[in-house]
Scaffold this motif. Sequence first.
Motif, PDB file in Angstrom:
ATOM      1  N   LEU A   1      35.069  41.681  95.755  1.00 39.24           N
ATOM      2  CA  LEU A   1      33.773  41.764  95.081  1.00 39.24           C
ATOM      3  C   LEU A   1      32.629  41.819  96.098  1.00 39.24           C
ATOM      4  CD1 LEU A   1      32.689  41.799  92.175  1.00 39.24           C
ATOM      5  CD2 LEU A   1      32.376  39.326  92.337  1.00 39.24           C
ATOM      6  N   ALA A   2      32.775  41.080  97.196  1.00 38.97           N
ATOM      7  CA  ALA A   2      31.747  41.099  98.239  1.00 38.97           C
ATOM      8  C   ALA A   2      31.602  42.506  98.828  1.00 38.97           C
ATOM      9  CB  ALA A   2      32.093  40.092  99.331  1.00 38.97           C
ATOM     10  N   ARG A   3      32.724  43.173  99.104  1.00 35.99           N
ATOM     11  CA  ARG A   3      32.673  44.528  99.632  1.00 35.99           C
ATOM     12  C   ARG A   3      32.037  45.493  98.630  1.00 35.99           C
ATOM     13  NH1 ARG A   3      37.871  43.018 101.498  1.00 35.99           N
ATOM     14  NH2 ARG A   3      38.837  44.085  99.721  1.00 35.99           N
TER      15      ARG A   3
ATOM     16  N   GLY B   1      24.160  49.380  99.749  1.00 39.03           N
ATOM     17  CA  GLY B   1      24.002  50.236 100.903  1.00 39.03           C
ATOM     18  C   GLY B   1      24.150  49.519 102.213  1.00 39.03           C
ATOM     19  N   GLU B   2      24.796  48.352 102.202  1.00 41.29           N
ATOM     20  CA  GLU B   2      24.941  47.571 103.420  1.00 41.29           C
ATOM     21  C   GLU B   2      26.364  47.569 103.941  1.00 41.29           C
ATOM     22  OE1 GLU B   2      23.516  43.715 102.586  1.00 41.29           O
ATOM     23  OE2 GLU B   2      21.494  44.372 102.043  1.00 41.29           O
ATOM     24  N   GLY B   3      27.265  48.250 103.255  1.00 43.25           N
ATOM     25  CA  GLY B   3      28.654  48.262 103.680  1.00 43.25           C
ATOM     26  C   GLY B   3      28.987  49.558 104.385  1.00 43.25           C
ATOM     27  N   ALA B   4      30.209  50.013 104.179  1.00 48.95           N
ATOM     28  CA  ALA B   4      30.639  51.261 104.789  1.00 48.95           C
ATOM     29  C   ALA B   4      29.856  52.423 104.204  1.00 48.95           C
ATOM     30  CB  ALA B   4      32.140  51.453 104.578  1.00 48.95           C
ATOM     31  N   ALA B   5      29.809  53.535 104.903  1.00 50.84           N
ATOM     32  CA  ALA B   5      29.084  54.704 104.408  1.00 50.84           C
ATOM     33  C   ALA B   5      29.712  55.180 103.138  1.00 50.84           C
ATOM     34  CB  ALA B   5      29.146  55.795 105.467  1.00 50.84           C
ATOM     35  N   PRO B   6      28.898  55.667 102.157  1.00 50.63           N
ATOM     36  CA  PRO B   6      29.461  56.161 100.903  1.00 50.63           C
ATOM     37  C   PRO B   6      30.473  57.265 101.153  1.00 50.63           C
ATOM     38  CG  PRO B   6      27.053  55.969 100.774  1.00 50.63           C
ATOM     39  CD  PRO B   6      27.434  55.757 102.211  1.00 50.63           C
TER      40      PRO B   6
END
Length: 338
Positions: A314-316, A323-328
């Motif tokens: 859920l955090a990921r 927009g703070e994780g891996a690139a879309p």
Amino acid sequence: MPKTSARLLALLSLLQTRRDWPGAALAERLEVSPRTVRRDVDRLRELGYPIAAVKGPEGGYRLDPGARLPPLLFDDDQAVALAVALRTAAATGAGIGEAAARALTTVRQVMPARLRHRVDALRVTAVERTSGRPGPQADPRVLMALSAAVQASEVLRFDHSAAYAPPADDAAAGTRRVEPHHLVTWGGRWYLVGWDLDRADWRTFRVDRITPRTPTGPRFTPREVPGEDVAAFVAARFQGFDTQPCRGEVILHLPAAEVSRYLAEGVVEEAGPDRCRLVLSSWSWAGLAAAVGRFDADFEVVGPQEFRDAVAHLARRYADAAGEGAAPQGDHTGGSPG
């Protein structure tokens, strides 16, 4: 006239329903002569039943408790098991609570004093429910120790392990000082309901996680359970909690008093001045992970691993959505980061 064996059973049943029976009343109920009653009483005495003659104008008989239970020969553990089964029969949902209470009275009357005292000390409350899974077995010796403290109104000291703590994790276990009030069965598990002296609040403790310490503490004056109904108190505390398949535990960075005001289902206990141990349940691990987030506070997952994995997943997902994780997906430049 009934056959002798049937008549003896009927006579024994009558003797167990009241303390004293006049001989003439027994003869009338059995539709036999007083002489036949005397012969049948002698036969029961030969089988080992301690039937005493009662003096008086009419004379009579009394079934006294004896040194053994002919022809039922129970050892102590069997007698306790029988008492537990009969006292908690109402929780089976089979509608046999009244019959079980009468059966316990019948058996108790022919028990020797030593066993009667142990059975009388076993005070439990059976809370009915319609579904749930069988829980871990409680140690009968622990049950007897707890019931003796409840009966004597003596403060208990015991170690209580956490729900998902590893066996070697001493920090997850704690020694409690509790005024024990009731033993309760709920969903196939045993719970102790008591007043936690260190937390100044009512708590429920899983008996299979309790390790009593000796000796017990001083006597106390019993308090009234909230609502003055222990069955209603426990049912409200666990309503829907044990029926949901996914259960997890966290350390939440909020005071227990603050969390409990907004907690409809679950268990919360203090873990420090501004921390609490929170156990919640849900129909899915993802739903459980989301439920913890509604408290808007930092937390650490205690377990189990499925819950930990759901929180990480859920955090990921939330980080990606912000927009703070891996690139879309699809946004790949092919070059090296720079």
